[in-house]
Design a protein around this motif. Structure first.
Motif, mmCIF file in Angstrom:
data_model
loop_
_atom_site.group_PDB
_atom_site.id
_atom_site.type_symbol
_atom_site.label_atom_id
_atom_site.label_comp_id
_atom_site.label_asym_id
_atom_site.label_seq_id
_atom_site.Cartn_x
_atom_site.Cartn_y
_atom_site.Cartn_z
ATOM 1 N N LYS A 24 0.824 -1.204 0.000
ATOM 2 C CA LYS A 24 0.000 0.000 0.000
ATOM 3 C C LYS A 24 0.858 1.254 0.000
ATOM 4 N N HIS A 25 1.939 1.220 0.777
ATOM 5 C CA HIS A 25 2.849 2.375 0.827
ATOM 6 C C HIS A 25 3.500 2.613 -0.543
ATOM 7 N N ILE A 26 3.950 1.539 -1.173
ATOM 8 C CA ILE A 26 4.635 1.655 -2.468
ATOM 9 C C ILE A 26 3.689 2.182 -3.553
ATOM 10 N N ILE A 27 2.480 1.640 -3.603
ATOM 11 C CA ILE A 27 1.568 1.973 -4.699
ATOM 12 C C ILE A 27 0.739 3.222 -4.417
ATOM 13 N N LYS A 28 0.182 3.336 -3.216
ATOM 14 C CA LYS A 28 -0.701 4.458 -2.913
ATOM 15 C C LYS A 28 0.035 5.732 -2.524
ATOM 16 N N VAL A 29 1.083 5.573 -1.704
ATOM 17 C CA VAL A 29 1.807 6.752 -1.208
ATOM 18 C C VAL A 29 2.898 7.183 -2.191
ATOM 19 N N LEU A 30 3.736 6.235 -2.598
ATOM 20 C CA LEU A 30 4.839 6.573 -3.500
ATOM 21 C C LEU A 30 4.414 6.585 -4.963
ATOM 22 N N ARG A 31 3.228 6.061 -5.241
ATOM 23 C CA ARG A 31 2.644 6.055 -6.583
ATOM 24 C C ARG A 31 3.524 5.337 -7.614
ATOM 25 N N LYS A 32 4.088 4.222 -7.183
ATOM 26 C CA LYS A 32 4.875 3.408 -8.102
ATOM 27 C C LYS A 32 3.922 2.608 -8.999
ATOM 28 N N ILE A 37 11.441 0.774 -10.876
ATOM 29 C CA ILE A 37 12.555 0.088 -10.213
ATOM 30 C C ILE A 37 12.514 0.346 -8.706
ATOM 31 N N LEU A 38 12.685 -0.719 -7.917
ATOM 32 C CA LEU A 38 12.789 -0.612 -6.466
ATOM 33 C C LEU A 38 14.081 -1.271 -6.013
ATOM 34 N N HIS A 39 14.737 -0.670 -5.036
ATOM 35 C CA HIS A 39 15.941 -1.254 -4.442
ATOM 36 C C HIS A 39 15.580 -1.844 -3.081
ATOM 37 N N VAL A 40 16.009 -3.079 -2.876
ATOM 38 C CA VAL A 40 15.593 -3.825 -1.682
ATOM 39 C C VAL A 40 16.805 -4.494 -1.045
ATOM 40 N N THR A 41 16.829 -4.543 0.277
ATOM 41 C CA THR A 41 17.851 -5.307 0.986
ATOM 42 C C THR A 41 17.176 -6.330 1.895
ATOM 43 N N ASN A 42 17.898 -7.409 2.175
ATOM 44 C CA ASN A 42 17.404 -8.388 3.152
ATOM 45 C C ASN A 42 18.086 -8.214 4.507
ATOM 46 N N GLY A 43 18.890 -7.157 4.644
ATOM 47 C CA GLY A 43 19.567 -6.885 5.905
ATOM 48 C C GLY A 43 20.794 -7.730 6.139
ATOM 49 N N LEU A 44 21.187 -8.511 5.123
ATOM 50 C CA LEU A 44 22.350 -9.400 5.241
ATOM 51 C C LEU A 44 23.469 -9.001 4.282
ATOM 52 N N GLY A 45 23.454 -7.754 3.845
ATOM 53 C CA GLY A 45 24.513 -7.262 2.978
ATOM 54 C C GLY A 45 24.193 -7.309 1.495
ATOM 55 N N PHE A 46 22.982 -7.727 1.140
ATOM 56 C CA PHE A 46 22.596 -7.808 -0.267
ATOM 57 C C PHE A 46 21.783 -6.585 -0.678
ATOM 58 N N LEU A 47 22.012 -6.125 -1.908
ATOM 59 C CA LEU A 47 21.196 -5.083 -2.519
ATOM 60 C C LEU A 47 20.573 -5.678 -3.776
ATOM 61 N N PHE A 48 19.258 -5.729 -3.804
ATOM 62 C CA PHE A 48 18.523 -6.290 -4.934
ATOM 63 C C PHE A 48 17.888 -5.151 -5.723
ATOM 64 N N THR A 49 18.206 -5.069 -6.995
ATOM 65 C CA THR A 49 17.502 -4.148 -7.887
ATOM 66 C C THR A 49 16.340 -4.918 -8.499
ATOM 67 N N THR A 50 15.130 -4.397 -8.296
ATOM 68 C CA THR A 50 13.942 -5.124 -8.733
ATOM 69 C C THR A 50 13.062 -4.245 -9.621
ATOM 70 N N LYS A 51 12.194 -4.892 -10.387
ATOM 71 C CA LYS A 51 11.239 -4.186 -11.248
ATOM 72 C C LYS A 51 9.830 -4.656 -10.908
ATOM 73 N N ILE A 52 8.918 -3.707 -10.753
ATOM 74 C CA ILE A 52 7.540 -4.052 -10.419
ATOM 75 C C ILE A 52 6.871 -4.745 -11.606
ATOM 76 N N THR A 53 6.314 -5.925 -11.340
ATOM 77 C CA THR A 53 5.580 -6.660 -12.376
ATOM 78 C C THR A 53 4.078 -6.654 -12.125
ATOM 79 N N LEU A 54 3.667 -6.361 -10.891
ATOM 80 C CA LEU A 54 2.251 -6.242 -10.560
ATOM 81 C C LEU A 54 2.094 -5.140 -9.523
ATOM 82 N N ALA A 55 1.618 -3.996 -9.957
ATOM 83 C CA ALA A 55 1.491 -2.832 -9.080
ATOM 84 C C ALA A 55 0.172 -2.893 -8.320
ATOM 85 N N SER A 56 0.084 -3.852 -7.407
ATOM 86 C CA SER A 56 -1.118 -4.032 -6.600
ATOM 87 C C SER A 56 -0.873 -3.493 -5.199
ATOM 88 N N ASP A 57 -1.814 -2.699 -4.685
ATOM 89 C CA ASP A 57 -1.634 -2.150 -3.336
ATOM 90 C C ASP A 57 -1.898 -3.195 -2.259
#
Length: 235
Positions: A24-32, A37-57
């Motif tokens: 909801k934050h990504i789609i409604k607030v940030l209007r993605k 493209i979204l950048h995501v980490t798992n908190g273990l030292g990884f940086l994931f570059t991702t692409k939205i395939t389903l913009a569902s809130d």
């Protein structure tokens, strides 16, 4: 870079979805939208570059298009810090320590602690928000609160320090730290550690240190210590 967090993903993950609140934050607030493209980490030292395939809130779904891994720092820092009388001061410490870089935090209940009961649910949220705000890729571990006597008797690797205000022989922390080491440091409550607690630390081979000539609040002392360790270990 705006950073998101998802602890379930790894280097073998191809795609995943965010929970309802984050979606909801990504789609409604940030209007993605699809394709963003979204950048995501798992908190273990990884940086994931991702692409939205389903913009569902309700279930924002992304595919991973790039994976980067950051090496762990050449040192670790574990701060055991007594709770402050005002909760917001401890939250400020957690936020700033996460921004600077810290591996582990343990709230310790001491003889002079004015706050004896600690709820860590909000603390976890503070740490996570600071991780994302500062683009850190390693999520600090927040341990459950424990008594000083329980904590001090554990086995710790590397250097062990206790910062206190008693008039005894002490070296400055920044001069005592050795780079590329694990560091465990005790920070006491507003009334400082008791004489008994200081003696117990010395019996368990903790080295007494000073953080400077002025008397610092608990949360300020913790941040000063955090910065000193990070500074000594800068490349």
């Amino acid at each position: 870079m705006q950073l998101f967090y998802n602890p379930t993903i790894s280097a073998t993950t191809d795609s995943f979805f965010f929970d309802k609140e984050e979606s909801k934050h990504i789609i409604k607030v940030l209007r993605k939208k699809d394709g963003d493209i979204l950048h995501v980490t798992n908190g273990l030292g990884f940086l994931f570059t991702t692409k939205i395939t389903l913009a569902s809130d309700a279930k924002c779904t992304v595919e991973i298009i790039k994976i980067e891994q950051t090496e762990k720092p050449n040192y670790t820092l574990h701060l055991a810090v007594a709770p402050t009388k005002m909760n917001d001061r401890y939250e400020w410490f957690l936020e700033k320590a996460t921004e600077i870089g810290i591996n582990e935090i343990t709230p310790i209940i001491c003889d002079h602690s004015e706050r004896k009961i600690i709820k860590t649910d909000r603390f976890d949220k503070i740490i996570l928000a600071a991780l994302k705000q500062s683009n850190q890729l390693f999520l600090p571990k927040l341990n459950e609160p424990m008594t000083y006597s329980e904590f001090i008797k554990q086995e710790f690797e590397g250097q062990k320090f206790i910062a206190h205000c008693e008039e005894t022989d002490k070296n400055l922390l920044k001069q005592a730290i050795q780079p590329n080491q694990s560091v465990t440091l005790l920070i006491g409550p507003e009334g400082d550690f008791s004489v008994k607690e200081i003696g117990l630390a010395l019996q368990n081979h903790f080295i007494p240190v000073s953080l400077g000539n002025t008397r610092l609040r608990t949360e300020t002392a913790a941040i000063a210590a955090c910065h000193s360790v990070a500074f000594v270990n800068e490349d």
